[in-house]
Design a protein around this motif. Structure first.
Motif, PDB file in Angstrom:
ATOM      1  N   GLU A  29       0.715  -1.125  -0.016  1.00  0.00           N
ATOM      2  CA  GLU A  29      -0.075   0.012   0.195  1.00  0.00           C
ATOM      3  C   GLU A  29       0.927   1.334   0.158  1.00  0.00           C
ATOM      4  O   GLU A  29       0.661   2.122  -0.545  1.00  0.00           O
ATOM      5  CB  GLU A  29      -0.884   0.016   1.328  1.00  0.00           C
ATOM      6  CG  GLU A  29      -1.928  -1.120   1.073  1.00  0.00           C
ATOM      7  CD  GLU A  29      -2.920  -0.932   0.079  1.00  0.00           C
ATOM      8  OE1 GLU A  29      -3.340   0.417  -0.238  1.00  0.00           O
ATOM      9  OE2 GLU A  29      -3.088  -1.802  -0.525  1.00  0.00           O
ATOM     10  N   LYS A  30       2.010   1.276   0.664  1.00  0.00           N
ATOM     11  CA  LYS A  30       2.967   2.396   0.749  1.00  0.00           C
ATOM     12  C   LYS A  30       3.513   2.750  -0.584  1.00  0.00           C
ATOM     13  O   LYS A  30       3.750   3.772  -0.937  1.00  0.00           O
ATOM     14  CB  LYS A  30       3.845   2.101   2.002  1.00  0.00           C
ATOM     15  CG  LYS A  30       4.845   3.326   2.095  1.00  0.00           C
ATOM     16  CD  LYS A  30       5.896   2.840   3.151  1.00  0.00           C
ATOM     17  CE  LYS A  30       6.928   4.153   3.378  1.00  0.00           C
ATOM     18  NZ  LYS A  30       7.852   4.141   4.575  1.00  0.00           N
ATOM     19  N   TYR A  31       3.841   1.532  -1.221  1.00  0.00           N
ATOM     20  CA  TYR A  31       4.506   1.830  -2.808  1.00  0.00           C
ATOM     21  C   TYR A  31       3.415   1.147  -3.631  1.00  0.00           C
ATOM     22  O   TYR A  31       3.895   0.399  -4.524  1.00  0.00           O
ATOM     23  CB  TYR A  31       5.785   1.045  -2.607  1.00  0.00           C
ATOM     24  CG  TYR A  31       6.697   1.757  -1.528  1.00  0.00           C
ATOM     25  CD1 TYR A  31       7.298   2.878  -1.709  1.00  0.00           C
ATOM     26  CD2 TYR A  31       7.128   1.035  -0.563  1.00  0.00           C
ATOM     27  CE1 TYR A  31       8.131   3.687  -0.798  1.00  0.00           C
ATOM     28  CE2 TYR A  31       7.988   1.523   0.560  1.00  0.00           C
ATOM     29  CZ  TYR A  31       8.592   2.767   0.279  1.00  0.00           C
ATOM     30  OH  TYR A  31       9.399   3.397   1.252  1.00  0.00           O
ATOM     31  N   LYS A  32       2.217   1.673  -3.652  1.00  0.00           N
ATOM     32  CA  LYS A  32       1.237   0.930  -4.705  1.00  0.00           C
ATOM     33  C   LYS A  32       1.575   1.277  -6.063  1.00  0.00           C
ATOM     34  O   LYS A  32       1.626   0.124  -6.780  1.00  0.00           O
ATOM     35  CB  LYS A  32      -0.012   1.538  -4.126  1.00  0.00           C
ATOM     36  CG  LYS A  32      -1.094   0.669  -4.761  1.00  0.00           C
ATOM     37  CD  LYS A  32      -2.625   1.435  -4.251  1.00  0.00           C
ATOM     38  CE  LYS A  32      -3.582   0.329  -4.729  1.00  0.00           C
ATOM     39  NZ  LYS A  32      -5.013   0.699  -4.037  1.00  0.00           N
ATOM     40  N   PRO A 197      11.424   2.302  -6.055  1.00  0.00           N
ATOM     41  CA  PRO A 197       9.881   2.137  -5.482  1.00  0.00           C
ATOM     42  C   PRO A 197       9.279   3.338  -5.073  1.00  0.00           C
ATOM     43  O   PRO A 197       8.202   3.834  -5.556  1.00  0.00           O
ATOM     44  CB  PRO A 197       9.892   0.954  -4.652  1.00  0.00           C
ATOM     45  CG  PRO A 197      10.981   0.085  -4.929  1.00  0.00           C
ATOM     46  CD  PRO A 197      12.155   0.922  -5.493  1.00  0.00           C
ATOM     47  N   GLU A 198      10.266   4.104  -4.128  1.00  0.00           N
ATOM     48  CA  GLU A 198       9.691   5.199  -3.562  1.00  0.00           C
ATOM     49  C   GLU A 198       9.721   6.353  -4.700  1.00  0.00           C
ATOM     50  O   GLU A 198       8.867   7.543  -4.113  1.00  0.00           O
ATOM     51  CB  GLU A 198      10.454   5.700  -2.227  1.00  0.00           C
ATOM     52  CG  GLU A 198      11.993   6.046  -2.677  1.00  0.00           C
ATOM     53  CD  GLU A 198      13.045   4.673  -2.541  1.00  0.00           C
ATOM     54  OE1 GLU A 198      14.240   5.035  -2.472  1.00  0.00           O
ATOM     55  OE2 GLU A 198      12.306   3.547  -2.686  1.00  0.00           O
ATOM     56  N   LYS A 199      10.162   6.340  -5.665  1.00  0.00           N
ATOM     57  CA  LYS A 199      10.162   7.428  -6.564  1.00  0.00           C
ATOM     58  C   LYS A 199       9.065   7.297  -7.613  1.00  0.00           C
ATOM     59  O   LYS A 199       8.988   8.100  -8.575  1.00  0.00           O
ATOM     60  CB  LYS A 199      11.580   7.717  -7.121  1.00  0.00           C
ATOM     61  CG  LYS A 199      12.676   8.307  -6.121  1.00  0.00           C
ATOM     62  CD  LYS A 199      13.956   8.516  -6.770  1.00  0.00           C
ATOM     63  CE  LYS A 199      15.041   8.978  -6.026  1.00  0.00           C
ATOM     64  NZ  LYS A 199      16.141   9.030  -6.527  1.00  0.00           N
ATOM     65  N   ILE A 200       8.745   6.081  -7.724  1.00  0.00           N
ATOM     66  CA  ILE A 200       7.409   5.623  -8.895  1.00  0.00           C
ATOM     67  C   ILE A 200       6.337   6.240  -8.256  1.00  0.00           C
ATOM     68  O   ILE A 200       5.669   5.831  -7.409  1.00  0.00           O
ATOM     69  CB  ILE A 200       7.382   4.211  -8.939  1.00  0.00           C
ATOM     70  CG1 ILE A 200       8.869   3.611  -9.447  1.00  0.00           C
ATOM     71  CG2 ILE A 200       6.392   3.863 -10.156  1.00  0.00           C
ATOM     72  CD1 ILE A 200       9.016   2.157  -9.649  1.00  0.00           C
ATOM     73  N   GLU A 201       5.785   7.304  -9.032  1.00  0.00           N
ATOM     74  CA  GLU A 201       4.393   7.734  -8.832  1.00  0.00           C
ATOM     75  C   GLU A 201       3.305   7.242  -9.637  1.00  0.00           C
ATOM     76  O   GLU A 201       2.115   7.715  -9.208  1.00  0.00           O
ATOM     77  CB  GLU A 201       4.646   9.477  -8.924  1.00  0.00           C
ATOM     78  CG  GLU A 201       5.846   9.983  -7.986  1.00  0.00           C
ATOM     79  CD  GLU A 201       5.940  11.437  -8.313  1.00  0.00           C
ATOM     80  OE1 GLU A 201       5.177  12.152  -9.391  1.00  0.00           O
ATOM     81  OE2 GLU A 201       6.621  12.189  -7.547  1.00  0.00           O
ATOM     82  N   ARG A 202       3.537   6.612 -10.677  1.00  0.00           N
ATOM     83  CA  ARG A 202       2.344   6.260 -11.522  1.00  0.00           C
ATOM     84  C   ARG A 202       2.947   5.005 -12.059  1.00  0.00           C
ATOM     85  O   ARG A 202       3.992   4.442 -12.019  1.00  0.00           O
ATOM     86  CB  ARG A 202       2.076   7.042 -12.416  1.00  0.00           C
ATOM     87  CG  ARG A 202       3.179   7.503 -13.533  1.00  0.00           C
ATOM     88  CD  ARG A 202       2.564   8.565 -14.519  1.00  0.00           C
ATOM     89  NE  ARG A 202       1.994   9.708 -14.017  1.00  0.00           N
ATOM     90  CZ  ARG A 202       3.005  10.811 -13.826  1.00  0.00           C
ATOM     91  NH1 ARG A 202       4.077  10.715 -14.027  1.00  0.00           N
ATOM     92  NH2 ARG A 202       2.244  11.649 -13.165  1.00  0.00           N
TER      93      ARG A 202
END
Length: 229
Positions: A29-32, A197-202
């Motif tokens: 969920e955090k890195y959906k 992963p933390e930089k993937i927004e879409r």
């Protein structure tokens, strides 16, 4: 949830997953967007109607991949993880990948996502998977590719991770080589996660091949006379 009690399963390497199942599940969920990018890459190889097939995920975790991909059965050593997967609708057996408690040639499709690098003996696990897969059946494997652009990052930081400290990250070429040795054919791969992963927004669209995206999905089909028989 059924337990393969005849083998007396007690796997210390899975203690983190047993103790922190909820925290593990919360990562998705955090890195959906990263999670959904991985799902999309795996869906590249999933048949159109998986519900009509007998399907299994080995190392099913909390069912985060199996359930949206239409996989009905799971094998998982950590009981707390298996309970979450069952709440999502899976049928889960407790056990380990190196000793599968299933009949030979009983599944049409086998899924292994992120778990192969955590197995004590991944080659034996793949041999076991080949044995319970029907001739002509399909295996789909998702890995964090050690030889990708960001593979070095995961390798360098794995000792710091609660869930990755015991991992032995693999490359697409390494896994493909094992599958060839077991008599699999039609080996294909696609990749995703081109950023951390933390930089993937879409959601990222998967691309063919491997080596750039840190997540690789590999598909292969068992021949009608593979070594796993």
């Amino acid at each position: 949830m059924k337990q393969n009690s005849s083998r007396g399963i007690l796997i210390k390497s899975w203690e983190a997953f047993e103790r922190y199942a909820e925290k593990y599940d919360a990562w998705y969920e955090k890195y959906k967007p990263a999670y959904e990018s991985e799902l999309l890459a795996l869906k590249t190889f999933i048949p159109e109607n998986p519900g009509i097939l007998k399907t299994l995920e080995i190392g099913a975790g909390t069912g985060r991949f199996a359930v949206p991909l239409g996989i009905r059965y799971g094998l998982e050593p950590a009981g707390s993880m298996a309970k979450i997967a069952e709440k999502r609708g899976m049928q889960v057996v407790l056990g380990v990948a190196e000793f599968l408690p299933f009949k030979r040639q009983s599944f049409d499709l086998i899924l292994i996502v992120a778990a192969l690098s955590l197995f004590k003996d991944p080659e034996k696990a793949l041999c076991e998977a080949a044995g319970v897969l029907k001739p002509g059946g399909q295996i789909i494997i998702g890995i964090l590719d050690r030889n990708s652009l960001h593979g070095y990052f995961y390798e360098s930081r794995k000792k710091e991770g609660r869930f990755s400290s015991e991992a032995k990250f693999l490359s697409t070429a390494e896994v493909s080589g094992w599958l060839i040795e077991l008599g699999f054919e039609e080996i294909k791969a696609c990749q995703t996660l081109f950023k951390h992963p933390e930089k993937i927004e879409r959601i990222e669209l998967p691309q063919k091949g491997s080596g750039t995206g840190s997540f690789a999905a590999i598909s292969a089909r068992k021949t009608f006379c593979g070594f796993g028989d």
